[in-house]
Design a protein around this motif. Structure first.
Motif, PDB file in Angstrom:
ATOM      1  N   GLY A 152       0.792  -1.215   0.000  1.00  0.00           N
ATOM      2  CA  GLY A 152       0.000   0.000   0.000  1.00  0.00           C
ATOM      3  C   GLY A 152       0.829   1.271   0.000  1.00  0.00           C
ATOM      4  N   ASP A 153       2.016   1.215   0.568  1.00  0.00           N
ATOM      5  CA  ASP A 153       2.889   2.394   0.562  1.00  0.00           C
ATOM      6  C   ASP A 153       3.322   2.774  -0.850  1.00  0.00           C
ATOM      7  OD1 ASP A 153       2.838   2.703   3.299  1.00  0.00           O
ATOM      8  OD2 ASP A 153       4.725   1.652   3.655  1.00  0.00           O
ATOM      9  N   CYS A 154       3.358   1.781  -1.750  1.00  0.00           N
ATOM     10  CA  CYS A 154       3.897   1.990  -3.090  1.00  0.00           C
ATOM     11  C   CYS A 154       2.848   2.029  -4.201  1.00  0.00           C
ATOM     12  CB  CYS A 154       4.882   0.875  -3.431  1.00  0.00           C
ATOM     13  SG  CYS A 154       6.367   0.823  -2.409  1.00  0.00           S
ATOM     14  N   TYR A 155       1.655   1.476  -3.923  1.00  0.00           N
ATOM     15  CA  TYR A 155       0.670   1.278  -4.984  1.00  0.00           C
ATOM     16  C   TYR A 155      -0.230   2.506  -5.111  1.00  0.00           C
ATOM     17  CZ  TYR A 155      -2.605  -1.418  -7.907  1.00  0.00           C
ATOM     18  OH  TYR A 155      -3.397  -1.887  -8.922  1.00  0.00           O
ATOM     19  N   GLU A 156       0.302   3.566  -5.713  1.00  0.00           N
ATOM     20  CA  GLU A 156      -0.468   4.783  -5.936  1.00  0.00           C
ATOM     21  C   GLU A 156      -1.462   4.588  -7.077  1.00  0.00           C
ATOM     22  OE1 GLU A 156       1.822   8.697  -5.447  1.00  0.00           O
ATOM     23  OE2 GLU A 156       3.348   7.294  -6.184  1.00  0.00           O
ATOM     24  N   VAL A 157      -2.688   5.055  -6.878  1.00  0.00           N
ATOM     25  CA  VAL A 157      -3.726   5.001  -7.915  1.00  0.00           C
ATOM     26  C   VAL A 157      -4.531   6.287  -7.854  1.00  0.00           C
ATOM     27  CG1 VAL A 157      -3.923   2.471  -7.847  1.00  0.00           C
ATOM     28  CG2 VAL A 157      -5.391   3.867  -6.373  1.00  0.00           C
ATOM     29  N   PRO A 158      -5.285   6.615  -8.913  1.00  0.00           N
ATOM     30  CA  PRO A 158      -6.170   7.782  -8.832  1.00  0.00           C
ATOM     31  C   PRO A 158      -7.220   7.614  -7.731  1.00  0.00           C
ATOM     32  CG  PRO A 158      -5.889   7.054 -11.109  1.00  0.00           C
ATOM     33  CD  PRO A 158      -5.281   5.994 -10.245  1.00  0.00           C
ATOM     34  N   GLY A 159      -7.613   8.702  -7.123  1.00  0.00           N
ATOM     35  CA  GLY A 159      -8.575   8.644  -6.035  1.00  0.00           C
ATOM     36  C   GLY A 159      -9.858   7.902  -6.374  1.00  0.00           C
ATOM     37  N   PRO A 160     -10.489   8.187  -7.523  1.00  0.00           N
ATOM     38  CA  PRO A 160     -11.721   7.474  -7.862  1.00  0.00           C
ATOM     39  C   PRO A 160     -11.518   5.960  -7.998  1.00  0.00           C
ATOM     40  CG  PRO A 160     -11.535   9.465  -9.168  1.00  0.00           C
ATOM     41  CD  PRO A 160     -10.229   9.302  -8.459  1.00  0.00           C
ATOM     42  N   MET A 161     -10.343   5.542  -8.459  1.00  0.00           N
ATOM     43  CA  MET A 161     -10.058   4.108  -8.570  1.00  0.00           C
ATOM     44  C   MET A 161      -9.967   3.472  -7.185  1.00  0.00           C
ATOM     45  SD  MET A 161      -6.822   2.175 -10.384  1.00  0.00           S
ATOM     46  CE  MET A 161      -7.296   2.668 -12.050  1.00  0.00           C
ATOM     47  N   ALA A 162      -9.286   4.147  -6.268  1.00  0.00           N
ATOM     48  CA  ALA A 162      -9.188   3.624  -4.906  1.00  0.00           C
ATOM     49  C   ALA A 162     -10.568   3.496  -4.279  1.00  0.00           C
ATOM     50  CB  ALA A 162      -8.293   4.524  -4.060  1.00  0.00           C
ATOM     51  N   GLU A 163     -11.414   4.485  -4.493  1.00  0.00           N
ATOM     52  CA  GLU A 163     -12.771   4.452  -3.945  1.00  0.00           C
ATOM     53  C   GLU A 163     -13.586   3.319  -4.550  1.00  0.00           C
ATOM     54  OE1 GLU A 163     -14.316   8.320  -4.693  1.00  0.00           O
ATOM     55  OE2 GLU A 163     -12.895   9.331  -3.352  1.00  0.00           O
ATOM     56  N   ASP A 164     -13.431   3.114  -5.844  1.00  0.00           N
ATOM     57  CA  ASP A 164     -14.173   2.055  -6.521  1.00  0.00           C
ATOM     58  C   ASP A 164     -13.766   0.677  -6.013  1.00  0.00           C
ATOM     59  OD1 ASP A 164     -15.828   0.911  -8.788  1.00  0.00           O
ATOM     60  OD2 ASP A 164     -13.851   0.143  -9.331  1.00  0.00           O
ATOM     61  N   VAL A 165     -12.460   0.443  -5.893  1.00  0.00           N
ATOM     62  CA  VAL A 165     -12.002  -0.856  -5.401  1.00  0.00           C
ATOM     63  C   VAL A 165     -12.437  -1.052  -3.954  1.00  0.00           C
ATOM     64  CG1 VAL A 165      -9.990  -2.303  -4.933  1.00  0.00           C
ATOM     65  CG2 VAL A 165     -10.079  -0.934  -7.025  1.00  0.00           C
ATOM     66  N   GLU A 166     -12.344   0.001  -3.151  1.00  0.00           N
ATOM     67  CA  GLU A 166     -12.766  -0.075  -1.751  1.00  0.00           C
ATOM     68  C   GLU A 166     -14.239  -0.476  -1.631  1.00  0.00           C
ATOM     69  OE1 GLU A 166     -12.846   0.255   2.444  1.00  0.00           O
ATOM     70  OE2 GLU A 166     -11.140   0.126   1.062  1.00  0.00           O
ATOM     71  N   ALA A 167     -15.060  -0.001  -2.554  1.00  0.00           N
ATOM     72  CA  ALA A 167     -16.488  -0.333  -2.509  1.00  0.00           C
ATOM     73  C   ALA A 167     -16.722  -1.818  -2.741  1.00  0.00           C
ATOM     74  CB  ALA A 167     -17.248   0.488  -3.552  1.00  0.00           C
ATOM     75  N   HIS A 168     -15.836  -2.460  -3.492  1.00  0.00           N
ATOM     76  CA  HIS A 168     -15.979  -3.883  -3.790  1.00  0.00           C
ATOM     77  C   HIS A 168     -15.101  -4.757  -2.893  1.00  0.00           C
ATOM     78  CE1 HIS A 168     -17.457  -1.957  -7.495  1.00  0.00           C
ATOM     79  NE2 HIS A 168     -18.174  -3.051  -7.651  1.00  0.00           N
ATOM     80  N   LEU A 169     -14.013  -4.191  -2.385  1.00  0.00           N
ATOM     81  CA  LEU A 169     -13.060  -4.933  -1.562  1.00  0.00           C
ATOM     82  C   LEU A 169     -12.719  -4.078  -0.341  1.00  0.00           C
ATOM     83  CD1 LEU A 169     -11.339  -7.622  -1.633  1.00  0.00           C
ATOM     84  CD2 LEU A 169      -9.468  -6.194  -2.515  1.00  0.00           C
ATOM     85  N   PRO A 170     -13.611  -4.030   0.646  1.00  0.00           N
ATOM     86  CA  PRO A 170     -13.404  -3.155   1.804  1.00  0.00           C
ATOM     87  C   PRO A 170     -12.082  -3.428   2.523  1.00  0.00           C
ATOM     88  CG  PRO A 170     -15.656  -3.985   1.766  1.00  0.00           C
ATOM     89  CD  PRO A 170     -14.900  -4.736   0.702  1.00  0.00           C
ATOM     90  N   GLY A 171     -11.432  -2.338   2.892  1.00  0.00           N
ATOM     91  CA  GLY A 171     -10.156  -2.441   3.587  1.00  0.00           C
ATOM     92  C   GLY A 171      -8.956  -2.286   2.688  1.00  0.00           C
ATOM     93  N   SER A 172      -9.187  -2.136   1.376  1.00  0.00           N
ATOM     94  CA  SER A 172      -8.067  -2.062   0.439  1.00  0.00           C
ATOM     95  C   SER A 172      -7.583  -0.635   0.199  1.00  0.00           C
ATOM     96  CB  SER A 172      -8.449  -2.708  -0.900  1.00  0.00           C
ATOM     97  OG  SER A 172      -9.597  -2.084  -1.448  1.00  0.00           O
ATOM     98  N   ALA A 173      -8.443   0.354   0.361  1.00  0.00           N
ATOM     99  CA  ALA A 173      -8.032   1.742   0.131  1.00  0.00           C
ATOM    100  C   ALA A 173      -7.131   2.220   1.258  1.00  0.00           C
ATOM    101  CB  ALA A 173      -9.242   2.642  -0.005  1.00  0.00           C
TER     102      ALA A 173
END
Length: 234
Positions: A152-173
């Protein structure tokens, strides 16, 4: 039933830069002869016949394929393999994505899963566990290993992408080391496995981007692939 798990590094193979040297991916532009030699060495080191290693044509989806060792080609368009056949080694190839190795030693069922951002988001791990259950496994007996992946320290992504993945995989953002939006897929998958009732979950903490003994697509594409392998001893 004794379940074995192995994760390779990039050392000890025949491939030349930028795939040096123990690249096991045959889809990254490496010399096919070098990849074949590396795969032969993998089988030898595992103490298994080369034709007992089961490979996947990974596509970042949620398809699961059951294999028994009689297959002569990689499983087409799949991101998880399941077997109840002892001596068949299931291989997941990664270079930042999360390899997930699952096994129920009592039922004698194992799975190897390639869980990148897309596959983790669409539920490849629950799909694999569902197929394992259909083969006699029980979630509370399943042992899981989340292998090396970009952290997680290294895996930078756009904010909307992080939010989208978090909605499907809670705890990942999460936030990266720079304070920017990021993803920790292993954290999300740990939560998911726990919610599914998996009894034992282990994490290999190595970050593929930080650890130069491992391949990382984000650090230095093009690059090779390490393997996470699981099988039941006969």
């Amino acid at each position: 039933m004794r379940i074995r798990r192995v994760v390779t590094t990039r050392a000890g193979g025949r491939s030349k830069p930028p795939f040096d040297s123990f690249n096991l991916g045959d889809h990254v532009g490496d010399d096919p002869d070098a990849v074949a030699a590396n795969r032969r060495r993998l089988a030898t080191e595992l103490g298994l016949p080369e034709n007992r290693l089961a490979w996947m044509e990974q596509v970042h989806g949620r398809t699961v394929t059951v294999v028994d060792g009689t297959e002569s080609e990689p499983a087409e368009a799949t991101d998880a393999l399941v077997t109840s056949t002892p001596g068949v080694a299931l291989v997941a190839l990664v270079a930042d994505c999360v390899p997930v190795l699952l096994g129920d030693p009592e039922a004698g069922v194992v799975a190897a899963v390639h869980a990148g951002r897309v596959g983790a988001r669409v539920g490849v791990v629950p799909a694999a566990l569902e197929v394992m259950v259909s083969q006699g496994a029980r979630p509370e007996r399943v042992e899981a290993l989340l292998g090396p992946a970009v952290c997680g320290d290294c895996y930078e992504v756009p904010g909307p992408m992080a939010e989208d993945v978090e909605a499907h995989l809670p705890g990942s953002a999460c936030k990266s080391r720079k304070g920017t939006p990021a993803l920790d897929l292993r954290a999300g998958l740990w939560n998911q496995l726990a919610d599914l009732g998996v009894g034992r979950i282990g994490v290999d903490p190595r970050c593929t981007m930080e650890d130069e003994t491992l391949f990382s697509h984000r650090r230095s594409a093009p690059t090779g692939r390490i393997a996470a392998v699981t099988w039941m001893e006969q």
